[in-house]
Design an enzyme around this catalytic site. Structure first.
Site, PDB file in Angstrom:
ATOM      1  N   SER A  71      44.139  39.573  26.555  1.00  0.00           N
ATOM      2  CA  SER A  71      42.962  38.798  27.433  1.00  0.00           C
ATOM      3  C   SER A  71      42.617  37.232  27.456  1.00  0.00           C
ATOM      4  CB  SER A  71      41.868  39.742  27.418  1.00  0.00           C
ATOM      5  OG  SER A  71      41.493  39.857  26.366  1.00  0.00           O
ATOM      6  N   HIS A  99      44.601  43.737  32.105  1.00  0.00           N
ATOM      7  CA  HIS A  99      45.011  42.455  32.824  1.00  0.00           C
ATOM      8  C   HIS A  99      46.365  42.358  33.277  1.00  0.00           C
ATOM      9  CE1 HIS A  99      42.011  39.283  31.954  1.00  0.00           C
ATOM     10  NE2 HIS A  99      41.898  40.023  30.822  1.00  0.00           N
ATOM     11  N   LYS A 130      39.375  43.682  37.648  1.00  0.00           N
ATOM     12  CA  LYS A 130      40.160  42.249  37.453  1.00  0.00           C
ATOM     13  C   LYS A 130      40.930  42.215  38.961  1.00  0.00           C
ATOM     14  CE  LYS A 130      39.142  42.125  32.930  1.00  0.00           C
ATOM     15  NZ  LYS A 130      39.391  42.733  31.567  1.00  0.00           N
TER      16      LYS A 130
HETATM   17  C1  LIG Z   1      38.498  43.292  30.737  1.00  0.00           C
HETATM   18  C2  LIG Z   1      39.179  44.077  29.932  1.00  0.00           C
HETATM   19  C3  LIG Z   1      38.554  45.467  29.975  1.00  0.00           C
HETATM   20  C4  LIG Z   1      37.417  45.871  30.396  1.00  0.00           C
HETATM   21  O1  LIG Z   1      37.496  46.122  31.769  1.00  0.00           O
HETATM   22  P1  LIG Z   1      36.410  46.525  32.476  1.00  0.00           P
HETATM   23  O2  LIG Z   1      36.980  47.220  33.555  1.00  0.00           O
HETATM   24  O3  LIG Z   1      35.592  45.362  32.745  1.00  0.00           O
HETATM   25  O4  LIG Z   1      35.416  47.576  31.841  1.00  0.00           O
HETATM   26  C5  LIG Z   1      39.318  46.341  28.985  1.00  0.00           C
HETATM   27  N1  LIG Z   1      40.290  45.776  28.338  1.00  0.00           N
HETATM   28  C6  LIG Z   1      40.904  44.808  28.402  1.00  0.00           C
HETATM   29  C7  LIG Z   1      42.309  44.247  27.699  1.00  0.00           C
HETATM   30  C8  LIG Z   1      40.232  43.987  29.171  1.00  0.00           C
HETATM   31  O5  LIG Z   1      40.934  42.637  29.488  1.00  0.00           O
END
Ligand SMILES: *Cc1c(COP(=O)(O)O)cnc(C)c1O
Length: 174
Positions: A71, A99, A130
């Site tokens: 991320s 991601h 995302k």
């Molecule tokens: C953003 C992210 C999450 C969390 O996702 P949400 O749906 O916002 O809870 C978990 N793991 C990774 C690698 C992320 O980048």
């Protein structure tokens, strides 16, 4: 949080990339399992840690946990090599595709799809927050594990389910 804390027990061993997402790091801490953090994307360091496992360690459940696309840096995990090491040292693999969901792979299923290794990953996580632009997420894995998670995953059971409009938006986005 639900996947890792439901599956991994105190006596298990976890190998975790140093740049893994906070949710993975916190979940691993909650399990109280022995965790070995390897340098970012460094499969030599990971291999060295695996090679150090002694006979008692080899009787424990072992996991390698990694983001697919990291991320902070946007780089990809060396998943093909991780699969090879996991096979050699009989580890389970958990991949967080948050991601990569909707971004990599022909159908947007993520890095595993892009590398054509989906069948070799035990548990895969994706998000709807995302690329899909909504909220919520999902877990894929063996049917019996998913059933176990549904009935034992405390962070999943003891929270409010996604509201129908969010589900409808996610379906539409996908
Ligand atoms: C953003 C992210 C999450 C969390 O996702 P949400 O749906 O916002 O809870 C978990 N793991 C990774 C690698 C992320 O980048």
């Amino acid at each position: 949080l639900a996947v890792i804390t439901t599956l991994i027990k105190e006596n298990d061993i976890v190998f975790s990339d140093e740049f893994n997402h906070a949710s993975l790091i916190d979940a691993i801490r909650l399990t109280r399992a022995h965790s070995s953090v390897y340098r970012h994307r460094d499969t030599r360091h990971l291999a060295a840690g695996l090679a150090k496992l002694n006979r008692t360690d080899r009787q424990k459940q072992r996991y390698i946990i990694t983001d697919a696309v990291f991320s902070m840096d946007g780089d990809c995990a060396p998943l093909a090599e991780i699969v090879r090491l996991a096979r050699q040292y009989r580890c389970h693999i958990i991949v967080d595709e948050a991601h990569a969901t909707g971004v990599l792979g022909k159908h947007g299923r993520g890095l595993e799809e892009q590398l054509n290794i989906e069948a070799k990953i035990d548990i895969s996580l994706g998000t709807l927050s995302k690329a899909a632009g909504v909220i919520g997420g999902f877990v894929t894995g063996a049917k019996n594990f998913i059933a176990y998670l549904r009935s034992k995953g405390r962070p999943f059971i003891f929270t409010t389910a996604l509201p129908p409009p969010a589900c409808a938006s996610a379906i539409e986005a996908i």
